[in-house]
Design an enzyme around this catalytic site. Structure first.
Site: not given
Length: 980
Positions: A622, A625, A627, A740
């Protein structure tokens, strides 16, 4: 639009073949061509006239020198190129087969040369046996079909097409070099290709000569056509191919302007009288809507007839309308508590519109003089309504009121006449308490006020008893003194003639009013009285000193007792392990890495440095944020090899990006809990920098649930929720606010254990991110669908705001990863929450879990559950799995957070007492405004009645209806219980 583009493309394919501009064609010449030959002393090229296949006389050149090695040249006259830069040469010829001639010097090819010149007479010509330097070789041509001497077969000719690119001068010469060939030049044609003039898609394009692979041509819109809105500065264009054919469809195609419709695809015609077309495009002219018309062809809109109007918000195609007629049959029903319900029938004529509403005006008349009602008279839900019923409160006894009901619609404001209206007169004459007098402040502090008042005079009819007139209690309302129209009243009740208001703001003026209540109902509020709290430092100093002294004595005494107890414990049992003591201390303290002057110190203190040689990256799984996110193996000497997730810091980073990247590791390194993602270590001594965490095989919770929709039992889902709540309890105990919390930030391992992740404090989210965000007024990006209202409005992030987010996570889990609030926009979500909308239970969701979600979504953050309460409630649910089968919220009997019984209506003396008993006193005013003043009226309430009374929050509706159900239930031993 798609069909139109297909039809245009078919038209281009069928109709728009490439054109040719012929520069030279010997087939059309009947006289001598007079081309030059070499050598002139021994010319071998013969010009003769022959009949072609169509029996036309044409000029040809023939040569046959199979026994000669000499070069023989044939050169054309000067050929002008005109506007072409890519020329084509078509040569048609026949050639004899050398084997049939039996000559050693015989050849079956010839060569074509060209020479560019701006003059009709070249400076040099073919003067030698080899081509001069100025001549450029074009191609060597061989025959596909050869003729045999004495053969009886058909005479088949050869045709070759040669291409000359980049011709720049005004013209050129062509030359044919023959050496030992026996051939006939039947015809020679020189031409270039061009795209013909074209009118398509309401745009005209000129004749275009391609000077490259494709040539862009700019056109103009035909008469009465325009470019689409937003493209008014862009002219239509098309591409002309090198083959002389138009390619594709026009860009920025034109369309007929308003008032004109398409006539084919090359012409726009005006709409006839009585018709209109409001916008440009493919639409057709339509007849004018009702009560409008036009007399001029080519109209973009239709004018309304006299007496009819069109609102600014109406579309041009909407029919014209007029204001509605007056409401019908008004009826005013006076209640016993100086309030009345006013109803009326809708108007006979709506004016041709559906957006009809009503305005209610109130006047109080005395001695034939009427004036607007005072502010104590309340009309609810508003003076402007869409329904045909309002409640009026705060009337004075023995007074004449005139109520005017006006009917309006979307064009009423544009009309020159007054709105149609109907009036109704009401005279109040009820046995209720009169005005309370003498309201005053008796004492005050910085945060409290003590108020007193005198009892009212009672109005009593001869047929009423003294008991009916007795004052039961008083209701006082107060609010900070603010600007006009911004008052938010708060209500308290008292059985005596005084009350103490607590929790006020210091040095603030408050407006207060009080009224009395008898069995027959409330009397009117008295006039507003202004009182104020004391400024800071002016409270009773002696009382403060006494309280401080007592607090000091208690602290000293407590410290002495604690010291004595500690000494006795240390004498009786061995000392605790020091490391265990430090760990327990760290469990209650989270240190923000950004408080360090040097953030690298926080990395070294809370993380473990790992040698890069111990890590082997296997695959990229994946993008993070900062890398890539990879899966790899970690093999530290002395420890077994295990899989890890690796976050890398991409190259070209700034110092701030590196600090933000490593801060997440500094945060994770402080947490040790089975439901918190575990940090293995960091790599900072080599590039790229890496953060290593335990590897979670099933990835993010939201995508995992979507892939396995419907595959888990209720107990498994509750177990996942319990794990998430346990992790959040641990973070809350450490005073860490996640900010979050969402299913996308929960990771799942192979054993379905859920772990909280994503502890980066700096998040650079964008508008087209997969997590929808909203920029708050104080700056920063907030994931709206998961964030509490106070965090959106004021950026107040606390464990209570995390509890709100946990409720959204519960909804995601029970709906198997469905998107919260579906396709609503961010602003729609904010508006819905402000209006007390809450997500409904997912399909087959246990009622107890939805109750818990509603608890987490309480508007007041102090009313939301703590994570320790959530964990305990879920544990009780897991121990009683049969409760998961109950999906009916209205009859749920499994409480999770509270065991208090709901108050029964039969145990309360008034609606106010009952609402206070069930903690719903916020709706007291709304109930009275809607005529719900007695327990008998309340006992038959339905969900629709609650909506009309302003109770829109689903949890509050269930709570009120559950309390009412106890009055109607025959089994009093199974009373429902609160979930709040």
């Amino acid at each position: 639009m798609a069909l139109q583009r297909v039809l245009l493309l078919l038209r281009l394919l069928l109709c728009c073949y490439g054109d040719e501009e012929v520069l030279l064609n010997t087939k059309l010449v009947t006289s001598d061509l007079q081309w030059s030959v070499y050598p002139g002393s021994d010319p071998q090229w013969d010009e003769v006239s022959v009949l072609d296949d169509e029996h036309n006389t044409v000029r040809t050149f023939e040569i046959c020198t199979p026994n000669s090695a000499t070069y023989h040249w044939l050169r054309t006259n000067w050929v002008p190129r005109k506007t072409g830069t890519t020329l084509y040469v078509e040569i048609r010829f026949t050639m004899m087969e050398c084997s049939s001639l039996n000559q050693r010097q015989c050849k079956e090819t010839f060569t074509v040369f060209s020479y560019e010149s701006d003059l009709a007479t070249p400076s040099r010509g073919p003067l030698g046996p080899s081509p001069p330097e100025s001549f450029q070789k074009v191609a060597t041509v061989a025959a596909d079909f050869l003729l045999r001497r004495g053969g009886d077969g058909a005479r088949r000719s050869n045709t070759r097409l040669l291409r000359l690119d980049g011709v720049k001068k005004a013209g050129l010469y062509l030359a044919i070099q023959s050496q030992g060939t026996c051939m006939a030049l039947l015809s020679l044609k020189v031409f270039y290709r061009k795209c013909p003039p074209l009118t398509v898609a309401f745009a005209t394009f000129p004749e275009t000569v391609p000077h490259s692979l494709v040539q862009q041509a700019v056109g103009v819109c035909v008469e009465n056509a325009v470019t689409p809105p937003g493209e008014h500065t862009t002219l239509p264009s098309m591409l002309c191919g090198e083959d002389g054919q138009w390619a594709g469809l026009p860009s920025s195609s034109c369309s007929c302007r308003p008032g004109y419709e398409a006539d084919g695809d090359a012409r726009c015609r005006a709409c006839p009288a009585g018709h209109f077309k409001p916008s440009s495009g493919l639409g057709t002219c339509t007849s004018c809507p009702d009560f409008s018309g036009t007399q001029v062809p080519g109209s973009a809109y239709c004018l309304c007839r006299h007496g009819y109007l069109r609102a600014d918000s109406d579309s041009p195609s909407a029919a014209c309308s007029k204001p509605p007629s007056a409401p019908r049959s008004p009826v005013a029903q006076l209640n016993s508590s100086l309030s009345l319900s006013l109803e009326w029938g809708p108007p006979l004529d709506f004016g041709g519109r559906s957006d009809v509403w009503y305005r209610v005006l109130c006047e109080r008349c005395h001695d034939d003089v009427c004036s607007p009602c005072e502010g104590s008279v309340l009309i609810g839900p508003s003076t402007t309504v869409t329904q045909t019923r309002v409640m009026v409160m705060g009337l004075r006894p023995r007074a004449l009121y005139v109520f005017t009901v006006q009917s309006l619609n979307g064009v009423s404001a544009l009309s020159q006449s007054q709105p149609s209206a109907v009036r109704v007169n009401v005279t109040t004459n009820t046995n209720v308490p009169g005005l309370v007098s003498g309201l005053r402040r008796t004492s005050a502090s910085e945060t409290s006020l003590t108020l007193e008042w005198a009892p009212p005079s009672l109005i009593q009819n001869p047929d009423q008893t003294k008991t009916a007139s007795r004052v039961l209690d008083y209701q006082l309302r107060y609010c900070p003194k603010q600007g006009e129209g911004s008052m938010q009243w708060q209500y308290v009740s008292s059985r005596g003639h005084s009350v103490v208001l607590l929790g006020l703001r210091r040095s603030t003026q408050y407006l207060v009013q009080v009224r009395a209540r008898a069995v027959t109902g409330f009397g009117p509020f008295c006039a507003e009285t202004s009182v104020s709290t004391l400024p800071e430092g002016q409270s009773h100093l002696v009382l403060i000193a006494v309280l401080v002294t007592m607090a000091i004595l208690l602290l000293v005494g407590g410290a002495m007792v604690a010291a004595l107890c500690y000494r006795r414990r240390t004498q009786r049992r061995p000392t605790r392990d020091k490391s265990s003591f430090q760990m327990n201390q760290n469990m209650t303290l989270y240190i923000d890495p950004f408080t360090y002057e040097d953030p690298e110190l926080a990395v070294r203190q809370f993380t473990r440095e790992i040698d890069a040689s111990c890590v082997k990256i296997e695959e990229v799984i994946g993008a993070g944020e900062f890398g890539e996110v990879c899966r790899g193996r970690l093999h530290v000497p002395g420890r077994p090899q295990n899989y890890v997730a690796i976050k890398t810091l991409k190259g070209g980073y700034t110092d701030k990006q590196r600090r933000d990247f490593l801060s997440e590791a500094s945060i994770m390194g402080q947490f040790q809990h089975p439901n918190i993602i575990h940090l293995e270590g960091v790599i900072t001594s080599s590039c790229p920098a890496m953060i290593l965490t335990e590897y979670m095989e099933n990835g993010a919770l939201d995508s995992f649930l979507r892939v396995n929709d419907g595959q888990f039992t209720g107990i498994q889902l509750v177990g996942m929720l319990r794990g998430i709540a346990a992790g959040m309890k641990y973070l809350s105990d450490m005073s860490y606010v996640h900010r979050d919390l969402a299913a996308r930030n929960i990771l799942v391992n192979a054993n379905l254990v859920c772990k909280v992740s994503d502890f980066g404090l700096s998040r650079f989210l964008t508008e087209n991110s997969s997590d929808p965000t909203y920029t708050s007024s104080l700056g920063g990006k907030i994931p709206i669908r998961w964030t509490a209202p106070e965090a959106i409005a004021y950026r107040k992030f606390t464990s209570a705001s995390d509890a709100w987010s946990y409720g959204i996570v519960m909804w995601e889990v029970m709906s198997y990863g469905e998107r919260p609030y579906w396709d609503m926009s961010n602003q729609d979500v904010i508006n819905a929450i402000e209006q007390d909308y809450r997500l409904p239970p997912p399909t087959d969701c246990p009622a107890a879990l939805h109750w818990l979600m509603l608890d987490c979504w309480q508007k007041e953050r102090a009313n939301r559950p703590r994570f320790c309460d959530v964990v305990s409630g879920l544990d009780r649910l897991i121990r009683n799995p049969a409760s998961l089968k109950n999906t009916d919220s209205a009859h749920s009997s499994q409480p999770l957070l509270d065991q208090r019984p709901i108050a029964r209506l039969s145990s309360c003396s008034s609606v106010s007492d009952w609402l206070r008993a069930i903690k719903m006193e916020r709706y007291e005013q709304s109930f009275f405004q809607n005529g719900l003043c007695t327990l008998e009226e309340v006992s038959v309430l339905t969900t629709e009645d609650l909506l009309r009374a302003g109770v829109t929050l689903a949890g509050h509706q269930k709570k009120i209806l559950s309390s009412i159900q106890t009055l109607r239930s025959s089994d009093q031993s199974h009373a429902p219980t609160l979930l709040y």
